[in-house]
Design an enzyme around this catalytic site. Sequence first.
Site, PDB file in Angstrom:
ATOM      1  N   ASP A 193       0.869  -1.173   0.000  1.00 46.81           N
ATOM      2  CA  ASP A 193       0.000   0.000   0.000  1.00 46.81           C
ATOM      3  C   ASP A 193       0.907   1.224   0.000  1.00 46.81           C
ATOM      4  OD1 ASP A 193      -1.658   2.136   0.559  1.00 46.81           O
ATOM      5  OD2 ASP A 193      -2.906   1.026   1.982  1.00 46.81           O
ATOM      6  N   LYS A 218      -6.414  10.177  -1.029  1.00 46.61           N
ATOM      7  CA  LYS A 218      -5.401  10.965  -0.318  1.00 46.61           C
ATOM      8  C   LYS A 218      -4.577  11.804  -1.300  1.00 46.61           C
ATOM      9  CE  LYS A 218      -6.876   8.466   3.223  1.00 46.61           C
ATOM     10  NZ  LYS A 218      -7.527   7.302   2.613  1.00 46.61           N
TER      11      LYS A 218
END
Length: 297
Positions: A193, A218
């Site tokens: 990730d 994000k």
Amino acid sequence: YQRRVHGDRILMEAQAKHDTKFVRGVGTKAVHSGQYVDPTTGSILPPIYVSSTYEVYADEAPKYIYGRLGNPTRTVFEEGLAALEKGKYCIATSSGLSACSLILHTLKPGDHVISSDDVYGGTNVYLKDIAGPKESLNVSMIDLRDLKLLAETIKDTTKLIFIESPTNPTLKVLDIAAIAKICHEKKIIVVVDNTFLSPILQNPLDLGADIVMHSCTKYIGGHSDLIMGAIITSNDDIYGTLKKASVYLGCCPGPFDCFLATRGLKTMPLRVKKSAKTALKLAEILTKHQKIEKCIY
């Protein structure tokens, strides 16, 4: 379209010859990868295609049939992010957690998964409360800074390792290359990730990862106006498995979210550099503050 194909051919030939004059830097990749001039209007920005279905002819192999299978606006984003992560394929998903669950849906009941013990809260809950008890996966969450512990935790049934580096939120930094080396000796798929660093600061595929995933909400989106995820790989077999799962699990994002995410890609190099600069200043101030016991940077 022909100009784009010709330009990409020049770049590919230059890269093959290691001619750095024509090799795109990360900023240029962010702005131009996946983009094309609209052949109908000459628009330098690809349009937002909202169609759910596409015209199909019996004597042709169509690129697009149905929106769940693929969408031109989604393709623009996928090609752009794949280029930034130095990957061959990208699959956009409806959220970061849908990317995570999509990857784990390719496993079988009884398969063993190893994960960082300090992962994003949503991932933590999914692994502990859903993937384990509901989907019959065997999940071990350990401190992956300890490579000896990793080697001891691997079983014959271990099929996948899930890494965050730096971890969210305590910023543990893991040796992705060393972890990948250990796992590949056992034919274990390595997933990273990369949300926290973004492809501007880290490319896990270069470090040995098989799959990279993102919560595009994000740094990639960058404006707090979309929920989206993505998976990147260069492995043909892994891509084929994930693509089929994505189509039939129905976790695709809408075209407008893909448009917003593509916009985010273009400004991400500048935003990430500014964020890093600001974070360092904050860390320096907080470290010296008499009421701060510890600053994690």
